[in-house]
Design a protein around this motif. Structure first.
Motif, mmCIF file in Angstrom:
data_model
loop_
_atom_site.group_PDB
_atom_site.id
_atom_site.type_symbol
_atom_site.label_atom_id
_atom_site.label_comp_id
_atom_site.label_asym_id
_atom_site.label_seq_id
_atom_site.Cartn_x
_atom_site.Cartn_y
_atom_site.Cartn_z
ATOM 1 N N LEU A 178 0.790 -1.231 -0.067
ATOM 2 C CA LEU A 178 0.080 -0.058 -0.097
ATOM 3 C C LEU A 178 0.767 1.298 0.071
ATOM 4 N N ARG A 179 1.866 1.299 0.679
ATOM 5 C CA ARG A 179 3.003 2.425 0.634
ATOM 6 C C ARG A 179 3.248 2.533 -0.780
ATOM 7 N N VAL A 180 3.864 1.643 -1.438
ATOM 8 C CA VAL A 180 4.163 1.832 -2.766
ATOM 9 C C VAL A 180 3.207 2.194 -3.804
ATOM 10 N N LEU A 181 1.807 1.574 -3.634
ATOM 11 C CA LEU A 181 0.744 2.250 -4.398
ATOM 12 C C LEU A 181 0.460 3.849 -4.196
ATOM 13 N N ASP A 182 0.622 4.252 -2.883
ATOM 14 C CA ASP A 182 0.695 5.444 -2.512
ATOM 15 C C ASP A 182 1.602 6.480 -2.999
ATOM 16 N N ARG A 183 2.629 5.862 -3.119
ATOM 17 C CA ARG A 183 3.804 6.706 -3.718
ATOM 18 C C ARG A 183 4.140 6.683 -5.104
ATOM 19 N N PHE A 184 3.582 5.754 -5.882
ATOM 20 C CA PHE A 184 3.868 5.727 -7.106
ATOM 21 C C PHE A 184 2.329 5.329 -7.809
ATOM 22 N N GLU A 185 1.363 5.934 -7.356
ATOM 23 C CA GLU A 185 -0.104 5.984 -7.969
ATOM 24 C C GLU A 185 -0.239 6.276 -9.324
ATOM 25 N N ASP A 186 0.806 6.971 -10.060
ATOM 26 C CA ASP A 186 0.453 7.368 -11.384
ATOM 27 C C ASP A 186 1.124 6.216 -12.438
ATOM 28 N N ALA A 187 1.564 5.344 -11.720
ATOM 29 C CA ALA A 187 2.269 4.164 -12.445
ATOM 30 C C ALA A 187 1.377 3.810 -13.651
ATOM 31 N N GLN A 188 1.818 3.439 -14.698
ATOM 32 C CA GLN A 188 0.909 3.095 -16.010
ATOM 33 C C GLN A 188 1.149 1.685 -16.179
ATOM 34 N N PHE A 189 2.425 1.009 -15.785
ATOM 35 C CA PHE A 189 2.698 -0.512 -15.779
ATOM 36 C C PHE A 189 3.391 -0.718 -14.711
ATOM 37 N N VAL A 190 2.816 -1.700 -14.039
ATOM 38 C CA VAL A 190 3.559 -2.426 -12.664
ATOM 39 C C VAL A 190 3.899 -3.861 -12.919
ATOM 40 N N VAL A 191 5.363 -4.159 -12.840
ATOM 41 C CA VAL A 191 5.806 -5.465 -13.167
ATOM 42 C C VAL A 191 6.033 -6.328 -12.085
ATOM 43 N N PRO A 192 5.338 -7.310 -11.849
ATOM 44 C CA PRO A 192 5.501 -8.204 -10.688
ATOM 45 C C PRO A 192 6.715 -9.315 -11.077
ATOM 46 N N GLY A 193 7.211 -9.571 -9.808
ATOM 47 C CA GLY A 193 8.322 -10.677 -10.101
ATOM 48 C C GLY A 193 7.982 -11.791 -11.128
ATOM 49 N N HIS A 194 6.957 -12.128 -11.023
ATOM 50 C CA HIS A 194 6.616 -13.332 -11.666
ATOM 51 C C HIS A 194 5.170 -13.037 -12.290
ATOM 52 N N GLY A 195 5.000 -13.532 -13.393
ATOM 53 C CA GLY A 195 3.455 -13.250 -14.019
ATOM 54 C C GLY A 195 3.175 -12.097 -14.879
ATOM 55 N N ASP A 196 2.141 -11.552 -15.282
ATOM 56 C CA ASP A 196 1.847 -10.796 -16.237
ATOM 57 C C ASP A 196 1.854 -9.172 -15.874
ATOM 58 N N VAL A 197 2.346 -8.423 -16.576
ATOM 59 C CA VAL A 197 2.426 -7.129 -16.361
ATOM 60 C C VAL A 197 1.126 -6.463 -15.952
ATOM 61 N N GLY A 198 0.928 -5.473 -15.326
ATOM 62 C CA GLY A 198 -0.465 -5.026 -15.008
ATOM 63 C C GLY A 198 -0.330 -3.381 -14.676
#
Length: 221
Positions: A178-198
């Motif tokens: 949630l801290r990451v979400l608050d800090r980078f709320e304008d991210a267009q792409f979020v890349v997880p360690g494994h699996g699909d980009v969202g």
């Protein structure tokens, strides 16, 4: 290993490691390209694939300048020793280097401590949100393309589990997401360690999964 573009100057590399009872499992990393210089965010799972990725970068006419690993596990950091030998500037947090040292693994040449660090002429920002998948997991923000490398702190939408929790800090994981979400709320792409980009929804998904696991832990007690 596979490489594909996800945004201008940003490429996702997918490599594979073999897991007990699962078989080969994909892992994400990124390549950032700026002014014909290339930077790896999380090395491939196998050292041989780090060599292949470096060759792919050279084949594009780019110069590999540096890397950063988002935590100390092999799917993020196994290529550090080889990159060091090639004269590439390797980066990790001081906490990650301590954990690598405890395992007898190669250390990144450069470290930072504290909450965050700008890298590579402010093309990337490494930030520590707190514990989660591991005590040392960081995220890397690429502001020009609004891409966030969440690493293994972030769970893909298609998964309904927290994955490997052997070294996890479950009590902090949801809050860290949630801290990451608050800090980078304008991210267009979020890349997880494994699996699909969202997108940013992956961070809320991760927090929800962590909360569910923590509720189960409390109930079991």
């Amino acid at each position: 290993m596979e490489v594909s573009a996800i945004a201008p100057g940003i490429y996702r590399h997918v490599s594979y490691g073999r897991l007990p009872n699962i078989g080969y499992y994909p892992s994400n990393g990124l390549v950032l390209v700026h002014d014909a210089s290339a930077y790896i965010i999380d090395t491939p799972w196998q050292v041989a694939d780090t060599r292949k990725l470096a060759q792919w970068i050279a084949d594009q006419g780019w110069t590999l300048k540096a890397s950063i690993s988002t935590h100390y596990h092999d799917d993020r950091a196994s290529g550090i020793a080889w990159l060091n030998a090639q004269g590439v500037d390797t980066w990790a947090s001081a906490q990650t280097n301590e954990l690598l040292a405890s395992q007898g693994d190669a250390l990144a040449k450069h470290t930072f401590s504290g909450e965050g660090q700008w890298l590579w002429s402010e093309q990337a920002y490494a930030w520590y949100p707190g514990g989660g998948h591991t005590a040392d997991n960081i995220v890397v923000w690429l502001p020009q393309a609004k891409v966030l490398m969440g690493g293994c702190l972030v769970r893909a939408m298609q998964t309904q589990s927290m994955g490997n929790t052997r070294d996890a800090v479950m009590s902090e994981w949801g809050d860290s997401a949630l801290r990451v979400l608050d800090r980078f709320e304008d991210a267009q792409f979020v890349v997880p360690g494994h699996g699909d980009v969202g997108g940013p929804e992956l961070l809320m998904h991760t927090a929800d999964l962590a909360e569910a696991v923590n509720r189960e832990i409390v109930d079991d007690e």
